[in-house]
Write a protein that holds these residues in place. Structure first.
Motif, short mmCIF file in Angstrom:
data_model
loop_
_atom_site.label_atom_id
_atom_site.label_comp_id
_atom_site.label_asym_id
_atom_site.label_seq_id
_atom_site.Cartn_x
_atom_site.Cartn_y
_atom_site.Cartn_z
N VAL A 27 5.79 8.25 -5.01
CA VAL A 27 6.79 9.25 -4.61
C VAL A 27 6.07 10.65 -4.67
CG1 VAL A 27 9.14 10.37 -5.08
CG2 VAL A 27 8.75 7.84 -5.03
N ASP A 28 6.48 11.53 -3.68
CA ASP A 28 6.14 12.99 -3.57
C ASP A 28 6.08 13.43 -4.80
OD1 ASP A 28 5.70 15.30 -1.45
OD2 ASP A 28 7.01 15.98 -3.08
N ASP A 29 5.15 14.09 -5.35
CA ASP A 29 5.04 14.76 -6.56
C ASP A 29 6.11 15.88 -6.80
OD1 ASP A 29 2.55 13.56 -7.28
OD2 ASP A 29 1.35 14.97 -6.55
N ASP A 30 6.63 16.56 -5.95
CA ASP A 30 7.81 17.62 -6.00
C ASP A 30 9.06 16.83 -6.49
OD1 ASP A 30 5.99 19.70 -5.59
OD2 ASP A 30 6.54 19.74 -3.28
N ASP B 160 7.89 11.68 0.96
CA ASP B 160 7.07 10.22 0.63
C ASP B 160 7.65 9.46 -0.48
OD1 ASP B 160 5.33 11.13 2.63
OD2 ASP B 160 3.67 11.70 1.21
N GLY B 161 7.85 8.08 -0.26
CA GLY B 161 8.24 6.95 -1.22
C GLY B 161 9.52 6.84 -1.36
N LEU B 162 10.35 7.49 -0.46
CA LEU B 162 11.90 7.36 -0.60
C LEU B 162 12.44 6.81 0.98
CD1 LEU B 162 13.04 10.96 -2.37
CD2 LEU B 162 12.56 8.70 -3.40
N PRO C 249 0.86 -1.27 0.02
CA PRO C 249 -0.09 0.08 0.09
C PRO C 249 0.92 1.25 0.09
CG PRO C 249 0.10 -0.86 2.33
CD PRO C 249 0.82 -1.87 1.38
N SER C 250 0.38 2.18 -0.47
CA SER C 250 1.09 3.64 -0.93
C SER C 250 1.69 3.97 0.83
CB SER C 250 0.23 4.43 -1.22
OG SER C 250 -0.85 5.03 -0.42
#
Length: 505
Positions: free
Chosen positions: A352-355, A328-330, A301-302
C-alpha cells in the motif's frame, strides 16, 4: 573379441543410445496423458475428482482483528494506534454439492456448503475476547446517505444527531463481529422502512456458516486440460458487474484449491477470489519443496494491486471511473459488498502507498507473512500449500452533520485480516510420491541409463578396436646396431640395422 563381436557391440550401443533418445518424447507423452487422466474432473473416476469435490483434511481460516488503542484521540482527528489480536482460527470445510455436468460444453457446476468450527489449539485468544473497533454499520449508513433520497437523508440525519461518542467506536466481542449481532442503528432504520435495511444484523461472516454458498461453473478438462478448474461463471455471471472495463470484469483462473496441470515458471497464472470480487494475477516466485515434493511458489506481485494511475491496466478497478482511483494497494469493493464502504488490501497494508500507511500506527507489513501464495506441484497443478490473505478496511471520514463525527480523520480504517490456508496432509503427499514423483523419477533414470549403457558399450568397442589396430603396427626398437621387431603373435626377430648390413646379401 573378434571383428563380428565389435560390430555387434557397436550396433547394440547405437541401438541403446537411440532408444534412450527416442524415449524422451515417448515417455514425456505417456506422463502427460497419465497426468491428465488423473486430474480431469470425471465424476468418481479419478483421484483428482475426489480431491476436488471434498478437500482431504479441510482447511483453516484465521481471523486477525485490530484493536483501537486510542479512540478518544481518533475522535479528535488523531492517528489510530492499532494492536493486532488473534489469530482466531477455525477449521474450514467446503464440500461441493449439487454437482452437475455439461459434457457438450466441457463444464461442471456446483455450489459450496461451507462449515467453520473454532479450533482453540491453533488460536491465540477466544471468540469471547472484546476489542474496540470502528462501528461498521454506522459508517455504512453515513456513506449511503450521500446517494439516497431526501426522505431517507432526513431520517438518517435525525438518527446520526443522537449518536454518542461511544457509538462511533464499539467495544464488541470477536464472536459478534464475525457471526453477527443486532445493531441498534440498523434496527432503527429497519423498523422505519424494511426496504432500506432488510436485516438489522451485522457480522463479517453473518449467515455464512452451515449455509449454502456461491454457485460456480468450472471447466472439467474434457475439452482442454489446461482449463481444468478454471472458473467459467460465478453465481450465473460469465462476467463480473462491478468494474468499469471488460478486462477488470473478466473471470480468470481457478479458486486456487484445484488447478490445471503442467505449470511453468515462465507462465503467469490467475486466481479468482469471490471475497476480493475479482481475479488476481499470480507470478512465479521461487522453487520450493513441500513434504519432500518439488513445488513452485506463485504469489501476488505488487503491480497487481497498484492504482490505475500508477499501472494503467488496473484503471478498470477504479470506481465509478478512472478519476476516482484509490492509492496503490487499495481496492474499493463497496459495489460487491452491498454498498458498505469496504476497502480491500493485503494484510498490514502490504504494497500500500506509503502515505496511506503513515496514517496508522501498529501495522508491520511482511511479504512472507502477509502476501497470498500457492505452492504447486508442477505436473498435476496440485496446490500442496497455499494461503489466501486479505485485509478488510472501512472507509472512515468526517461527517459534518453529526457533531461526534465531524473531526474524524480520513483513511481506510483496518478492521481485520483473513488468512485462509491449508497444507497437503501426509497421506495425500505419500500418494503423490508413490503415484507420480517416484514413477517419473524412475522413468527419467531409465532414459538416461539407456543412453549411458549404450554410450559405455560404444566406448568399450571403440577402445578394443583402437587397441587391436595399435598391436598390428608391430613396433620396433634398435639396440647396438640390431633392430628388434615384435610381430602380431608377440614373437621377436633380430635384424641388423642399415649401418651394419652388407651392401650385397
Amino acid at each position: 573379441m573378434g571383428t563380428a563381436g565389435l560390430v555387434i557391440g557397436a550396433l547394440l550401443g547405437i541401438l541403446l543410445v537411440g532408444l534412450g533418445g527416442i524415449s524422451f518424447p515417448v515417455i514425456d507423452k505417456i506422463i502427460h496423458d497419465e497426468v491428465i487422466k488423473s486430474v480431469i474432473l470425471y465424476k468418481n473416476s479419478t483421484v483428482g475428482y475426489k480431491n476436488w469435490a471434498d478437500l482431504p483434511g479441510g482447511m483453516y481460516i484465521e481471523f486477525c482483528f485490530f484493536h483501537l488503542n486510542n479512540s478518544a484521540e481518533v475522535l479528535a482527528g488523531g492517528k489510530p494506534v492499532l494492536i493486532e489480536k488473534g489469530p482466531y482460527s477455525y477449521r474450514y470445510f467446503k464440500p461441493k454439492l449439487n454437482i452437475s455436468y455439461d459434457h457438450e460444453d466441457g463444464t461442471v457446476m456446483y455450489s459450496n456448503f461451507p462449515t467453520y468450527i473454532f479450533d482453540p489449539e491453533t488460536s491465540n485468544g477466544d471468540p469471547s475476547d472484546i476489542i474496540t473497533t470502528l462501528n461498521v454499520p454506522l459508517m455504512s449508513i453515513a456513506e449511503q446517505l450521500k446517494y439516497e433520497n431526501p426522505l431517507y437523508q432526513e431520517i438518517v440525519l435525525t438518527l446520526l444527531a443522537r449518536i454518542e461518542k461511544e457509538d462511533i467506536f464499539l467495544e464488541i466481542t470477536i464472536n459478534d463481529l464475525l457471526w453477527g449481532y443486532l445493531d441498534n442503528m440498523l434496527k432503527l432504520v429497519h423498523d422505519f422502512d424494511k426496504t432500506l435495511v432488510p436485516d438489522p444484523h451485522f457480522g463479517f461472516m453473518y449467515n455464512r456458516n452451515h449455509t449454502p454458498g456461491s454457485t460456480y461453473e468450472v471447466y472439467s478438462g474434457e475439452k482442454d486440460a489446461m482449463l481444468i478448474a478454471n472458473v467459467k461463471s460465478f453465481n450465473g455471471m460469465d462476467q463480473l458487474q462491478w468494474w468499469t472495463t471488460p478486462e477488470a470484469n473478466a473471470i480468470n483462473g481457478s479458486d486456487g484449491t484445484y488447478n490445471h496441470p503442467f505449470w511453468s515458471e515462465h507462465r503467469e497464472e490467475y486466481l479468482f477470489s469471490s471475497d476480493a470480487c475479482r481475479s488476481v494475477i499470480m507470478k512465479f516466485e521461487r522453487h520450493t519443496r513441500i513434504k519432500g515434493i518439488p513445488t513452485m511458489k506463485f504469489s501476488i506481485p505488487s503491480f497487481a494491486l497498484q492504482s490505475g494511475k500508477t499501472y494503467p491496466p488496473n484503471a478498470g478497478f477504479c470506481i465509478p471511473d478512472s478519476d476516482h482511483c484509490l492509492p496503490d494497494g487499495l481496492l474499493n469493493i463497496s459495489q460487491c459488498q452491498g454498498g458498505a464502504p469496504a476497502i480491500m488490501s493485503l494484510p498490514h497494508f502490504l504494497f500500500v502507498d506509503d502515505d496511506v500507511r503513515a496514517k496508522v500506527d501498529g501495522l508491520y507489513p511482511d511479504a512472507e507473512k502477509h502476501n497470498a501464495f500457492i505452492n504447486v506441484e508442477p505436473y498435476t497443478g496440485a496446490s500442496l500449500e497455499g494461503a489466501l490473505r486479505m485485509q478488510f478496511n472501512i472507509w472512515m471520514e468526517k461527517f459534518v452533520d453529526a457533531s461526534q463525527m465531524k473531526n474524524l480523520p480520513t483513511l481506510p480504517f483496518p478492521v481485520m485480516w483473513v488468512n485462509q490456508h491449508g497444507t497437503v496432509n501426509s497421506d495425500s503427499a505419500d500418494t503423490i510420491k508413490a503415484k507420480l514423483i517416484t514413477p517419473i523419477f524412475i522413468t527419467n533414470i531409465a532414459k538416461w541409463c539407456l543412453i549411458g549403457l549404450g554410450g559405455a558399450i560404444l566406448i568399450i568397442v571403440l577402445s578394443v578396436a583402437v587397441f587391436r589396430k595399435l598391436k598390428r603396427k608391430a613396433p620396433t626398437k634398435s639396440v647396438n646396431g640390431v633392430t628388434t621387431s615384435i610381430n602380431s603373435n608377440g614373437q621377436t626377430t633380430e635384424v641388423p640395422s642399415d649401418e651394419t648390413r652388407p651392401l650385397l646379401s
